[in-house]
Motif scaffolding. Structure first.
Motif, PDB file in Angstrom:
ATOM      1  N   LYS A   1       6.816   5.832   7.403  1.00 22.85           N
ATOM      2  CA  LYS A   1       8.032   6.611   7.159  1.00 22.85           C
ATOM      3  C   LYS A   1       9.158   5.707   6.678  1.00 22.85           C
ATOM      4  CE  LYS A   1      11.276   9.784   9.400  1.00 22.85           C
ATOM      5  NZ  LYS A   1      11.636  10.498  10.663  1.00 22.85           N
ATOM      6  N   ASN A   2       9.312   4.557   7.318  1.00 23.32           N
ATOM      7  CA  ASN A   2      10.368   3.620   6.917  1.00 23.32           C
ATOM      8  C   ASN A   2      10.148   3.074   5.510  1.00 23.32           C
ATOM      9  OD1 ASN A   2      11.723   3.874   9.358  1.00 23.32           O
ATOM     10  ND2 ASN A   2      10.647   2.150  10.311  1.00 23.32           N
ATOM     11  N   LEU A   3       8.876   3.052   5.077  1.00 26.69           N
ATOM     12  CA  LEU A   3       8.552   2.541   3.738  1.00 26.69           C
ATOM     13  C   LEU A   3       8.545   3.641   2.679  1.00 26.69           C
ATOM     14  CD1 LEU A   3       5.652   0.073   4.660  1.00 26.69           C
ATOM     15  CD2 LEU A   3       7.970  -0.530   3.927  1.00 26.69           C
ATOM     16  N   GLY A   4       8.785   4.874   3.108  1.00 29.90           N
ATOM     17  CA  GLY A   4       8.838   5.983   2.156  1.00 29.90           C
ATOM     18  C   GLY A   4       7.488   6.418   1.633  1.00 29.90           C
TER      19      GLY A   4
ATOM     20  N   PRO B   1      -4.982   5.526  -3.777  1.00 28.46           N
ATOM     21  CA  PRO B   1      -4.874   6.054  -2.410  1.00 28.46           C
ATOM     22  C   PRO B   1      -5.531   5.093  -1.422  1.00 28.46           C
ATOM     23  CG  PRO B   1      -6.609   7.199  -3.586  1.00 28.46           C
ATOM     24  CD  PRO B   1      -5.956   6.284  -4.591  1.00 28.46           C
ATOM     25  N   THR B   2      -5.092   5.151  -0.169  1.00 22.75           N
ATOM     26  CA  THR B   2      -5.618   4.262   0.871  1.00 22.75           C
ATOM     27  C   THR B   2      -5.960   5.057   2.122  1.00 22.75           C
ATOM     28  OG1 THR B   2      -4.223   2.452   0.053  1.00 22.75           O
ATOM     29  CG2 THR B   2      -5.221   2.183   2.226  1.00 22.75           C
ATOM     30  N   LEU B   3      -7.193   4.922   2.563  1.00 20.93           N
ATOM     31  CA  LEU B   3      -7.671   5.542   3.793  1.00 20.93           C
ATOM     32  C   LEU B   3      -7.458   4.574   4.951  1.00 20.93           C
ATOM     33  CD1 LEU B   3      -9.608   7.371   5.611  1.00 20.93           C
ATOM     34  CD2 LEU B   3     -11.478   6.007   4.639  1.00 20.93           C
TER      35      LEU B   3
ATOM     36  N   GLN C   1      -1.317   7.653  -3.544  1.00 23.96           N
ATOM     37  CA  GLN C   1      -1.022   6.663  -4.565  1.00 23.96           C
ATOM     38  C   GLN C   1       0.287   6.981  -5.257  1.00 23.96           C
ATOM     39  OE1 GLN C   1      -4.578   7.942  -6.882  1.00 23.96           O
ATOM     40  NE2 GLN C   1      -3.248   7.677  -8.664  1.00 23.96           N
ATOM     41  N   ARG C   2       0.888   5.966  -5.867  1.00 23.75           N
ATOM     42  CA  ARG C   2       2.131   6.151  -6.608  1.00 23.75           C
ATOM     43  C   ARG C   2       1.921   5.895  -8.088  1.00 23.75           C
ATOM     44  NH1 ARG C   2       6.845   6.415  -3.536  1.00 23.75           N
ATOM     45  NH2 ARG C   2       6.274   7.413  -1.576  1.00 23.75           N
TER      46      ARG C   2
ATOM     47  N   LEU D   1       0.812  -1.218   0.000  1.00 24.06           N
ATOM     48  CA  LEU D   1       0.000   0.000   0.000  1.00 24.06           C
ATOM     49  C   LEU D   1       0.844   1.266   0.000  1.00 24.06           C
ATOM     50  CD1 LEU D   1      -2.810  -1.040   2.525  1.00 24.06           C
ATOM     51  CD2 LEU D   1      -2.987  -0.881   0.033  1.00 24.06           C
ATOM     52  N   ALA D   2       2.060   1.181   0.518  1.00 23.85           N
ATOM     53  CA  ALA D   2       2.939   2.355   0.544  1.00 23.85           C
ATOM     54  C   ALA D   2       3.267   2.839  -0.863  1.00 23.85           C
ATOM     55  CB  ALA D   2       4.227   2.040   1.302  1.00 23.85           C
TER      56      ALA D   2
END
Length: 445
Positions: free
Chosen positions: A400-403, A381-383, A444-445, A375-376
């Motif tokens: 944060k660790n997953l960016g 997008p994810t709620l 989202q990416r 999901l990162a």
């Protein structure tokens, strides 16, 4: 004893039991008020108004729970109460909760997190106003007035739900807008639930009859009941209004969209109980004609043997007006983790995914991590929501660790449920939580 069983077709498990029953202020079987409640002599965690009620509950569910609770009591042993502080008690509760072998509130969690085993012969005095906090005879018999007032709200809502269950067989209430809107209103323009119901919904007649906390101000018994059901119902419809608010945040033209595809991750009892309330999305978004819902999680469709199976789409029964307009809500389900679901033939990229009260940074981290990692950097997008701030702190550390980046940073959700409940293994005495109190949206990416 109550004249009829309020829970005739269920297992009477702790997940459904009112807080007053968990606190042994009501009979755990019939949920009736009695001045002569007797505790289970084995586990000492539940009380009954009669031998008949105790036998009914034993045959339903308590037989298997009692054995587990007795085992926990033996592990705990005798703990002198004199001189103990809250931190000592809290540490005991956490160890006991973990020792139960489950982090699922629907099984042992709510019982384990409520009442410790009393020493033999010990008797507590309940607060005469809220009935939800107790004192040993040697301690001061009062607690903060603000805390008591909130606990009185919990007790009052408990009684409303008990009455609802007895009369209708339902354990939750849902307050929908009666008719679909013809004109689009932005949900962000509403200040709170009061504003939503009296200005955006079709309950404007109650504008002067309830306050912003959805407390009734007039004297009509039927109107009072209606407003009480509205307030309690926000614990269900918080799901749908939080989704609408998130859609407005991630889809600029959501008011003109004809179809929307939503994925509910980690779907369980609360999400399925709120299914009828998804029609509020059709009622709130005038252009929406097709809503597709996919419920994905380890607790979905326990009867399926193969995680790659899926049910045929189920069409939700909508109101007469929506049906005549050709508007539909279709539901599919898939049992298994979301990161596995995305690799199946059934997956279609959603407009928005949502995980309500996942607790992924606190509970079952290993099970959730592959999904959170996906999901990162997901194409949507994810709620996500949480009840307590320490969960948000843990979540943010993982993201944060997953960016990960955010459409909306963590903040208090104005569409949280308005009916409070006591936290399981709270961080402080009588800690109160609200459904979907915190929310944030991963970009989202």
């Amino acid at each position: 004893m109550a004249s009829e069983d309020p829970n005739p077709d269920s297992d009477s498990d702790p997940h459904q039991a009112p807080t007053l029953a968990l606190k042994q202020a009501l009979c755990f079987s019939c949920w009736d008020v009695s001045s002569n409640l007797s505790r289970c002599s084995a586990c000492k965690r539940v009380s009954y108004c009669s031998a008949k009620c105790q036998k009914q509950d034993w045959n339903r569910n308590h037989k298997k729970l009692c054995k587990k609770l007795v085992a926990l009591n033996k592990q705990k042993g005798y703990v002198p109460s004199a001189g103990r502080h809250w931190n000592d008690y809290y540490d005991e509760q956490v160890l006991e909760f973990l020792g139960s072998g489950t982090l699922d509130p629907s099984e042992l969690g709510r019982l384990v997190g409520r009442e410790s085993q009393l020493e033999d012969g010990a008797k507590l005095n309940a607060c005469q106003y809220c009935l939800l906090t107790s004192f040993c005879p040697s301690c001061q018999q009062t607690h903060p007035s603000a805390e008591c007032a909130t606990l009185q709200d919990i007790a009052a809502d408990d009684k409303i739900m008990v009455d609802l269950r007895r009369r209708t067989g339902k354990s939750s209430t849902i307050s929908l807008t009666k008719f679909p809107r013809k004109q689009q209103f932005s949900l962000s323009s509403a200040k709170d639930w009061y504003d939503y119901y009296t200005r955006l919904s079709d309950m404007g007649a109650f504008r002067s009859k309830m306050n912003r906390d959805l407390k009734y101000l007039a004297n009509d018994p039927k109107e009072r009941e209606f407003v009480e059901y509205i307030r309690c119902g926000t614990n269900t419809t918080t799901t749908q209004l939080t989704l609408i608010a998130a859609l407005e945040a991630v889809i600029p033209n959501v008011s003109t969209r004809g179809s929307i595809n939503l994925h509910i991750i980690g779907a369980a009892g609360a999400e399925f109980a709120s299914v009828p309330a998804f029609e509020e999305l059709l009622h709130f978004l005038p252009s929406l004609t097709a809503l597709q819902l996919s419920f994905v999680g380890l607790n979905v469709l326990e009867d399926l043997k193969d995680d790659t199976e899926t049910q045929n789409p189920h069409t939700l029964q909508c109101c007469t007006t929506c049906t005549k307009m050709g508007r539909t809500i279709s539901i599919t389900t898939w049992r298994g983790p979301y990161h596995a679901y995305v690799d199946t033939e059934f997956y279609k990229t959603p407009d928005l995914a949502a995980a309500f009260h996942s607790g992924f940074s606190v509970d079952e981290q290993a099970d959730w991590y592959p999904t959170i990692k996906y999901l990162a950097h997901a194409p949507h997008p994810t709620l996500l929501t949480a009840a307590r701030y320490f969960e948000i702190q843990g979540d943010m550390g993982v993201w944060k660790n997953l960016g990960a980046e955010f459409v909306k940073n963590a903040e208090v959700n104005k569409w949280k449920g308005m009916s409070p409940s006591l936290a399981v293994c709270g961080d402080k005495p009588n800690e109160v939580v609200y459904q979907n109190y915190w929310w944030y949206i991963v970009k989202q990416r």
